[in-house]
Design a protein around this motif. Structure first.
Motif, PDB file in Angstrom:
ATOM      1  N   UNK A  11       0.831  -1.199   0.000  1.00  0.00           N
ATOM      2  CA  UNK A  11       0.000   0.000   0.000  1.00  0.00           C
ATOM      3  C   UNK A  11       0.868   1.252   0.000  1.00  0.00           C
ATOM      4  N   UNK A  12       1.944   1.221   0.741  1.00  0.00           N
ATOM      5  CA  UNK A  12       2.780   2.410   0.909  1.00  0.00           C
ATOM      6  C   UNK A  12       3.671   2.649  -0.314  1.00  0.00           C
ATOM      7  N   UNK A  13       4.097   1.610  -0.987  1.00  0.00           N
ATOM      8  CA  UNK A  13       5.017   1.751  -2.119  1.00  0.00           C
ATOM      9  C   UNK A  13       4.525   2.762  -3.159  1.00  0.00           C
ATOM     10  N   UNK A  14       3.291   2.660  -3.650  1.00  0.00           N
ATOM     11  CA  UNK A  14       2.856   3.658  -4.638  1.00  0.00           C
ATOM     12  C   UNK A  14       2.791   5.077  -4.073  1.00  0.00           C
ATOM     13  N   UNK A  65       4.244   5.694  14.034  1.00  0.00           N
ATOM     14  CA  UNK A  65       5.409   4.974  14.552  1.00  0.00           C
ATOM     15  C   UNK A  65       5.541   3.589  13.922  1.00  0.00           C
ATOM     16  N   UNK A  66       4.446   3.029  13.441  1.00  0.00           N
ATOM     17  CA  UNK A  66       4.484   1.695  12.850  1.00  0.00           C
ATOM     18  C   UNK A  66       4.892   1.711  11.373  1.00  0.00           C
ATOM     19  N   UNK A  67       5.009   2.866  10.760  1.00  0.00           N
ATOM     20  CA  UNK A  67       5.295   2.952   9.328  1.00  0.00           C
ATOM     21  C   UNK A  67       6.747   2.720   8.952  1.00  0.00           C
ATOM     22  N   UNK A  68       7.664   2.888   9.851  1.00  0.00           N
ATOM     23  CA  UNK A  68       9.091   2.878   9.506  1.00  0.00           C
ATOM     24  C   UNK A  68       9.495   1.614   8.748  1.00  0.00           C
ATOM     25  N   UNK A  69       9.138   0.465   9.251  1.00  0.00           N
ATOM     26  CA  UNK A  69       9.535  -0.780   8.596  1.00  0.00           C
ATOM     27  C   UNK A  69       8.889  -0.909   7.220  1.00  0.00           C
ATOM     28  N   UNK A  70       7.602  -0.580   7.114  1.00  0.00           N
ATOM     29  CA  UNK A  70       6.916  -0.695   5.828  1.00  0.00           C
ATOM     30  C   UNK A  70       7.502   0.275   4.802  1.00  0.00           C
ATOM     31  N   UNK A  71       7.813   1.490   5.232  1.00  0.00           N
ATOM     32  CA  UNK A  71       8.403   2.463   4.306  1.00  0.00           C
ATOM     33  C   UNK A  71       9.806   2.010   3.910  1.00  0.00           C
ATOM     34  N   UNK A  72      10.577   1.521   4.857  1.00  0.00           N
ATOM     35  CA  UNK A  72      11.917   1.023   4.547  1.00  0.00           C
ATOM     36  C   UNK A  72      11.852  -0.106   3.516  1.00  0.00           C
ATOM     37  N   UNK A  73      10.928  -1.044   3.698  1.00  0.00           N
ATOM     38  CA  UNK A  73      10.748  -2.136   2.737  1.00  0.00           C
ATOM     39  C   UNK A  73      10.310  -1.604   1.380  1.00  0.00           C
ATOM     40  N   UNK A  74       9.410  -0.628   1.376  1.00  0.00           N
ATOM     41  CA  UNK A  74       8.934  -0.041   0.121  1.00  0.00           C
ATOM     42  C   UNK A  74      10.080   0.655  -0.618  1.00  0.00           C
ATOM     43  N   UNK A  75      10.904   1.394   0.108  1.00  0.00           N
ATOM     44  CA  UNK A  75      12.042   2.089  -0.505  1.00  0.00           C
ATOM     45  C   UNK A  75      12.986   1.076  -1.150  1.00  0.00           C
ATOM     46  N   UNK A  76      13.300   0.007  -0.425  1.00  0.00           N
ATOM     47  CA  UNK A  76      14.199  -1.018  -0.977  1.00  0.00           C
ATOM     48  C   UNK A  76      13.633  -1.596  -2.271  1.00  0.00           C
ATOM     49  N   UNK A  77      12.340  -1.879  -2.280  1.00  0.00           N
ATOM     50  CA  UNK A  77      11.711  -2.437  -3.482  1.00  0.00           C
ATOM     51  C   UNK A  77      11.743  -1.435  -4.633  1.00  0.00           C
ATOM     52  N   UNK A  78      11.481  -0.175  -4.336  1.00  0.00           N
ATOM     53  CA  UNK A  78      11.486   0.853  -5.384  1.00  0.00           C
ATOM     54  C   UNK A  78      12.887   1.082  -5.948  1.00  0.00           C
ATOM     55  N   UNK A  84      13.487   4.483  -7.794  1.00  0.00           N
ATOM     56  CA  UNK A  84      14.178   5.420  -6.907  1.00  0.00           C
ATOM     57  C   UNK A  84      15.657   5.128  -7.014  1.00  0.00           C
ATOM     58  N   UNK A  85      16.466   6.155  -6.831  1.00  0.00           N
ATOM     59  CA  UNK A  85      17.900   5.934  -6.723  1.00  0.00           C
ATOM     60  C   UNK A  85      18.370   6.513  -5.398  1.00  0.00           C
TER      61      UNK A  85
END
Length: 146
Positions: A11-14, A65-78, A84-85
């Motif tokens: 959900x967060x990736x897009x 506070x719960x978003x950090x891991x999901x955003x980190x995973x999304x960034x890695x995937x992007x 993303x660079x």
């Protein structure tokens, strides 16, 4: 077991890509991406004319506070997808690639259009805030909301 979808990397990736592609010349830290995404989704809490894209939610600040891991995973995937660079200047900074900008410029759903509208207002008011100032603002709103 089914992985959760709400505030997951799927959900967060897009949303992270919409955020990065909104101003393709700008780079963001991970903490800025987390804060600006949260503030965009719940923009009414930060702007008088904002609109909460996920409705009024009494637990919204616990989501932050719960978003950090999901955003980190999304960034890695992007980054792996080439949308993303990573740049190294005062820590890791993320910037949309040309391919990422092109792909996400094509998103035309009503949600993505409203997200971009709210994001424009959030960045217009808060883009010059430091990471610490963004964190303090969100914490102050959370305390006030209790």
């Amino acid at each position: 077991m089914m992985e959760r979808l709400y505030n997951s990397k799927y959900e967060i990736r897009p949303r992270i890509m919409l955020l990065a592609a909104y101003d393709p010349a700008r780079d963001f830290s991970e903490d800025q991406l987390i804060a600006f995404d949260f503030m965009t989704v719940y923009s009414h809490e930060f702007l008088a004319d904002g609109h909460n894209l996920h409705g009024d939610n009494g637990f919204k600040y616990s989501e932050f506070s719960a978003r950090k891991e999901a955003v980190s995973d999304a960034i890695k995937a992007l980054v792996r997808q080439g949308w993303l660079r990573v740049e190294l200047k005062n820590g890791f900074r993320y910037i949309a690639t040309e391919d990422g900008v092109h792909r996400f410029a094509q998103m035309e759903s009503s949600y993505s259009q409203e997200y971009k509208k709210q994001l424009g207002m959030i960045l217009g008011k808060f883009s010059n805030y430091s990471e610490d100032a963004l964190q303090k603002l969100i914490r102050a709103k959370a305390i006030k909301d209790d």
